[in-house]
Design a protein around this motif. Structure first.
Motif, PDB file in Angstrom:
ATOM      1  N   LYS A  71      41.210  59.616  38.839  1.00 10.59           N
ATOM      2  CA  LYS A  71      40.759  58.466  38.044  1.00 10.59           C
ATOM      3  C   LYS A  71      41.945  57.692  37.487  1.00 10.59           C
ATOM      4  O   LYS A  71      41.936  56.452  37.453  1.00 10.59           O
ATOM      5  CB  LYS A  71      39.841  58.937  36.915  1.00 10.59           C
ATOM      6  N   ALA A  72      42.973  58.426  37.061  1.00  9.03           N
ATOM      7  CA  ALA A  72      44.184  57.767  36.574  1.00  9.03           C
ATOM      8  C   ALA A  72      44.845  56.975  37.694  1.00  9.03           C
ATOM      9  O   ALA A  72      45.295  55.841  37.498  1.00  9.03           O
ATOM     10  CB  ALA A  72      45.152  58.809  36.011  1.00  9.03           C
ATOM     11  N   ALA A  73      44.892  57.568  38.890  1.00  9.29           N
ATOM     12  CA  ALA A  73      45.530  56.904  40.035  1.00  9.29           C
ATOM     13  C   ALA A  73      44.797  55.620  40.411  1.00  9.29           C
ATOM     14  O   ALA A  73      45.425  54.583  40.678  1.00  9.29           O
ATOM     15  CB  ALA A  73      45.577  57.854  41.223  1.00  9.29           C
ATOM     16  N   TYR A  74      43.459  55.661  40.428  1.00  8.64           N
ATOM     17  CA  TYR A  74      42.691  54.459  40.772  1.00  8.64           C
ATOM     18  C   TYR A  74      42.818  53.396  39.677  1.00  8.64           C
ATOM     19  O   TYR A  74      42.793  52.189  39.966  1.00  8.64           O
ATOM     20  CB  TYR A  74      41.223  54.820  40.993  1.00  8.64           C
ATOM     21  N   THR A  75      42.960  53.824  38.439  1.00  7.33           N
ATOM     22  CA  THR A  75      43.192  52.861  37.358  1.00  7.33           C
ATOM     23  C   THR A  75      44.537  52.161  37.543  1.00  7.33           C
ATOM     24  O   THR A  75      44.632  50.932  37.411  1.00  7.33           O
ATOM     25  CB  THR A  75      43.165  53.579  35.994  1.00  7.33           C
ATOM     26  N   LEU A  76      45.555  52.929  37.856  1.00  7.97           N
ATOM     27  CA  LEU A  76      46.882  52.351  38.078  1.00  7.97           C
ATOM     28  C   LEU A  76      46.880  51.402  39.274  1.00  7.97           C
ATOM     29  O   LEU A  76      47.500  50.332  39.230  1.00  7.97           O
ATOM     30  CB  LEU A  76      47.914  53.461  38.284  1.00  7.97           C
ATOM     31  N   GLN A  77      46.169  51.777  40.331  1.00  7.73           N
ATOM     32  CA  GLN A  77      46.074  50.905  41.500  1.00  7.73           C
ATOM     33  C   GLN A  77      45.354  49.606  41.144  1.00  7.73           C
ATOM     34  O   GLN A  77      45.749  48.517  41.587  1.00  7.73           O
ATOM     35  CB  GLN A  77      45.337  51.614  42.631  1.00  7.73           C
ATOM     36  N   GLY A  78      44.308  49.722  40.327  1.00  8.49           N
ATOM     37  CA  GLY A  78      43.571  48.528  39.917  1.00  8.49           C
ATOM     38  C   GLY A  78      44.422  47.585  39.091  1.00  8.49           C
ATOM     39  O   GLY A  78      44.400  46.356  39.293  1.00  8.49           O
ATOM     40  N   ILE A  79      45.203  48.128  38.163  1.00  8.46           N
ATOM     41  CA  ILE A  79      46.087  47.293  37.345  1.00  8.46           C
ATOM     42  C   ILE A  79      47.171  46.674  38.220  1.00  8.46           C
ATOM     43  O   ILE A  79      47.529  45.495  38.058  1.00  8.46           O
ATOM     44  CB  ILE A  79      46.709  48.136  36.212  1.00  8.46           C
ATOM     45  N   ALA A 125      49.736  46.501  31.046  1.00 15.14           N
ATOM     46  CA  ALA A 125      51.014  47.165  31.329  1.00 15.14           C
ATOM     47  C   ALA A 125      51.188  48.383  30.428  1.00 15.14           C
ATOM     48  O   ALA A 125      51.618  49.459  30.876  1.00 15.14           O
ATOM     49  CB  ALA A 125      52.170  46.187  31.128  1.00 15.14           C
ATOM     50  N   GLN A 126      50.837  48.233  29.157  1.00 16.76           N
ATOM     51  CA  GLN A 126      50.956  49.345  28.216  1.00 16.76           C
ATOM     52  C   GLN A 126      49.950  50.452  28.547  1.00 16.76           C
ATOM     53  O   GLN A 126      50.269  51.642  28.448  1.00 16.76           O
ATOM     54  CB  GLN A 126      50.747  48.835  26.790  1.00 16.76           C
ATOM     55  N   THR A 127      48.749  50.056  28.954  1.00 13.02           N
ATOM     56  CA  THR A 127      47.744  51.036  29.371  1.00 13.02           C
ATOM     57  C   THR A 127      48.224  51.803  30.593  1.00 13.02           C
ATOM     58  O   THR A 127      48.052  53.026  30.694  1.00 13.02           O
ATOM     59  CB  THR A 127      46.410  50.329  29.684  1.00 13.02           C
ATOM     60  N   ALA A 128      48.836  51.089  31.542  1.00 10.90           N
ATOM     61  CA  ALA A 128      49.360  51.738  32.748  1.00 10.90           C
ATOM     62  C   ALA A 128      50.427  52.765  32.398  1.00 10.90           C
ATOM     63  O   ALA A 128      50.439  53.884  32.938  1.00 10.90           O
ATOM     64  CB  ALA A 128      49.926  50.686  33.700  1.00 10.90           C
ATOM     65  N   ASN A 129      51.323  52.426  31.475  1.00 13.04           N
ATOM     66  CA  ASN A 129      52.381  53.353  31.100  1.00 13.04           C
ATOM     67  C   ASN A 129      51.826  54.599  30.411  1.00 13.04           C
ATOM     68  O   ASN A 129      52.315  55.711  30.633  1.00 13.04           O
ATOM     69  CB  ASN A 129      53.397  52.656  30.190  1.00 13.04           C
ATOM     70  N   GLN A 237      56.773  54.087  35.216  1.00  6.67           N
ATOM     71  CA  GLN A 237      56.656  53.339  33.965  1.00  6.67           C
ATOM     72  C   GLN A 237      57.540  52.093  33.983  1.00  6.67           C
ATOM     73  O   GLN A 237      57.141  51.033  33.482  1.00  6.67           O
ATOM     74  CB  GLN A 237      56.994  54.252  32.790  1.00  6.67           C
ATOM     75  N   ALA A 238      58.724  52.210  34.574  1.00  6.90           N
ATOM     76  CA  ALA A 238      59.596  51.039  34.705  1.00  6.90           C
ATOM     77  C   ALA A 238      58.939  49.976  35.581  1.00  6.90           C
ATOM     78  O   ALA A 238      58.992  48.772  35.287  1.00  6.90           O
ATOM     79  CB  ALA A 238      60.946  51.455  35.293  1.00  6.90           C
ATOM     80  N   LYS A 239      58.317  50.423  36.651  1.00  3.27           N
ATOM     81  CA  LYS A 239      57.641  49.507  37.577  1.00  3.27           C
ATOM     82  C   LYS A 239      56.569  48.698  36.855  1.00  3.27           C
ATOM     83  O   LYS A 239      56.521  47.462  36.971  1.00  3.27           O
ATOM     84  CB  LYS A 239      57.024  50.299  38.723  1.00  3.27           C
ATOM     85  N   PHE A 240      55.702  49.382  36.112  1.00  5.83           N
ATOM     86  CA  PHE A 240      54.600  48.672  35.455  1.00  5.83           C
ATOM     87  C   PHE A 240      55.084  47.759  34.327  1.00  5.83           C
ATOM     88  O   PHE A 240      54.478  46.721  34.068  1.00  5.83           O
ATOM     89  CB  PHE A 240      53.561  49.662  34.948  1.00  5.83           C
ATOM     90  N   SER A 241      56.183  48.115  33.684  1.00  4.77           N
ATOM     91  CA  SER A 241      56.745  47.219  32.676  1.00  4.77           C
ATOM     92  C   SER A 241      57.296  45.956  33.323  1.00  4.77           C
ATOM     93  O   SER A 241      57.105  44.842  32.812  1.00  4.77           O
ATOM     94  CB  SER A 241      57.842  47.937  31.888  1.00  4.77           C
ATOM     95  N   CYS A 242      57.964  46.104  34.466  1.00  6.48           N
ATOM     96  CA  CYS A 242      58.548  44.949  35.161  1.00  6.48           C
ATOM     97  C   CYS A 242      57.478  44.009  35.708  1.00  6.48           C
ATOM     98  O   CYS A 242      57.495  42.806  35.437  1.00  6.48           O
ATOM     99  CB  CYS A 242      59.451  45.420  36.295  1.00  6.48           C
ATOM    100  N   ILE A 243      56.564  44.558  36.495  1.00 10.02           N
ATOM    101  CA  ILE A 243      55.555  43.681  37.092  1.00 10.02           C
ATOM    102  C   ILE A 243      54.562  43.201  36.038  1.00 10.02           C
ATOM    103  O   ILE A 243      53.987  42.120  36.161  1.00 10.02           O
ATOM    104  CB  ILE A 243      54.831  44.361  38.274  1.00 10.02           C
ATOM    105  N   GLY A 244      54.384  43.991  34.973  1.00 11.60           N
ATOM    106  CA  GLY A 244      53.533  43.542  33.872  1.00 11.60           C
ATOM    107  C   GLY A 244      54.136  42.359  33.144  1.00 11.60           C
ATOM    108  O   GLY A 244      53.429  41.416  32.763  1.00 11.60           O
ATOM    109  N   ALA A 245      55.458  42.385  32.950  1.00  4.58           N
ATOM    110  CA  ALA A 245      56.141  41.259  32.302  1.00  4.58           C
ATOM    111  C   ALA A 245      56.020  39.996  33.146  1.00  4.58           C
ATOM    112  O   ALA A 245      55.746  38.896  32.630  1.00  4.58           O
ATOM    113  CB  ALA A 245      57.613  41.609  32.079  1.00  4.58           C
ATOM    114  N   ALA A 246      56.209  40.139  34.461  1.00  2.00           N
ATOM    115  CA  ALA A 246      56.090  38.986  35.358  1.00  2.00           C
ATOM    116  C   ALA A 246      54.668  38.439  35.369  1.00  2.00           C
ATOM    117  O   ALA A 246      54.447  37.219  35.303  1.00  2.00           O
ATOM    118  CB  ALA A 246      56.510  39.383  36.776  1.00  2.00           C
TER     119      ALA A 246
END
Length: 357
Positions: A71-79, A125-129, A237-246
């Motif tokens: 469930k966590a993996a599918y959430t991350l993929q969705g974000i 992004a914060q939820t993903a991290n 976590q670095a990935k989601f912060s970067c693409i989340g910022a963009a």
């Protein structure tokens, strides 16, 4: 304008076709799932309870951990998909937009809608991290249970049987989060409370640690991690912060109404330049992300050195997201705030380049 309308119409057709394909795949998945559930129930009913009860409890506990991790993996993929669509839209808008307005040291005014769109992306992004944090902990436990000579059969079975109860609240929270993401297409601060999720994650991790460290000897050595485990966690976590910022800046810059019509006023040159830098950061981040699985996990010295750079990447990307969130705290972003965010983006790009080198 006509070209943009045609592009949107083409995208709608493509999206509709993809949706039908996903619905077809989901239908067959549901059928297969029901068959396997019935099969497992029948097999379980045939096993003598007095002999197999402990093993069955352990298996169910392990499957519970796997379910929560999935469930966590599918959430991350969705974000990830939400961010990708948002950035792709920004790229298309920049290509079709008129020339940027000449560079002027003027504040960048943020509308209410743009501010809300930005907040939604930062929230995701914060939820993903947070989701990466707990899923990494669960993957570590799953690995420990399967790792040769790490746990005795009895210890593994006992931990598996008892961990299922510990994960019930987290399972419910991730289920709600994933349902909202799939139904609404995004996670908003109003619908998916991050503070509540973080509290559940803290409680779950504390409970799992108590299970692991119960008794004279810990079930899993605190110093043990699967190869490259920490490296991949920090990189995620670095990935989601970067693409989340963009995605956050793209959503704010090209915020749209219900019909998907963006503002026709071209952004200023400094704003466009910053957006293009963020797009480059997203692109380079995804290139690194695709390279990381090819790292030789058994080369401990290399993994350790790479891990230090990845940790630097994580710190820089977290700082970038924080700076941007602060800048958008007011309705006007000053030239100095934009310059600070741009400088941090350049710094993060340099770290990403070191990883891919």
């Amino acid at each position: 304008a006509s070209q943009k309308a045609l592009a949107r119409a083409s995208q709608l057709v493509t999206d509709a076709a993809n949706m039908r394909k996903k619905e077809a795949e989901a239908t067959f998945g549901i059928i297969e799932g029901r068959v396997h559930l019935h099969l497992s129930e029948r097999i379980e009913s045939l096993l003598p309870h007095s002999v197999a009860s402990t093993e069955l409890a352990a298996i169910k506990g392990e499957l519970m951990v796997s379910k929560v991790t999935a469930k966590a993996a599918y959430t991350l993929q969705g974000i990830d998909d939400v961010f990708a669509r948002t950035i792709r839209h920004a790229v298309e808008e920049l290509k079709s937009a008129e020339s940027a307005q000449p560079g002027q040291e003027e504040p960048f005014t943020v509308s209410d809608e743009a501010s809300q769109q930005f907040a939604v992306m930062v929230h995701q992004a914060q939820t993903a991290n947070s989701t990466v944090d707990i899923s990494a902990s669960l993957i570590r436990l799953l690995s420990a249970g399967q790792w040769p000579d790490l746990l005795t059969t009895e210890a593994s079975a006992d931990f598996g049987a008892r961990s299922a109860h510990t994960l019930s609240e987290l399972d419910g929270a991730l289920s709600v989060q994933l349902k909202i993401l799939k139904e609404e297409g995004k996670l908003t601060p109003h619908q998916a409370n991050l503070a509540s999720l973080d509290q559940i994650i803290r409680t779950t991790k504390q409970s799992l640690n108590e299970l692991i460290n119960e008794g004279d000897k810990p079930v899993v050595d605190p110093s043990w991690n699967p190869p490259s485990w920490e490296l991949m966690k920090d990189a995620s976590q670095a990935k989601f912060s970067c693409i989340g910022a963009a995605a956050a800046f793209a959503a704010a810059l090209f915020s749209s109404d219900d019909e998907g019509v963006s503002s026709d006023t071209p952004p200023s040159e400094p704003v466009t330049k910053f957006m293009n830098t963020l797009i480059k950061l997203q692109s380079e981040t995804m290139k690194v992300w695709e390279q990381l699985p090819t790292v030789q996990a058994t080369d401990t010295d290399f993994v350790k050195q790479l891990g230090l750079v990845v940790l630097e990447w994580k710190a820089s990307s977290t700082s970038l997201l924080f700076l941007m969130e602060n800048a958008f705290g007011s309705k006007t972003i000053s030239p100095s705030d934009l310059a600070t965010c741009s400088s941090k983006t350049d710094e993060t790009l340099q770290v990403v380049a070191r990883i891919s080198a």
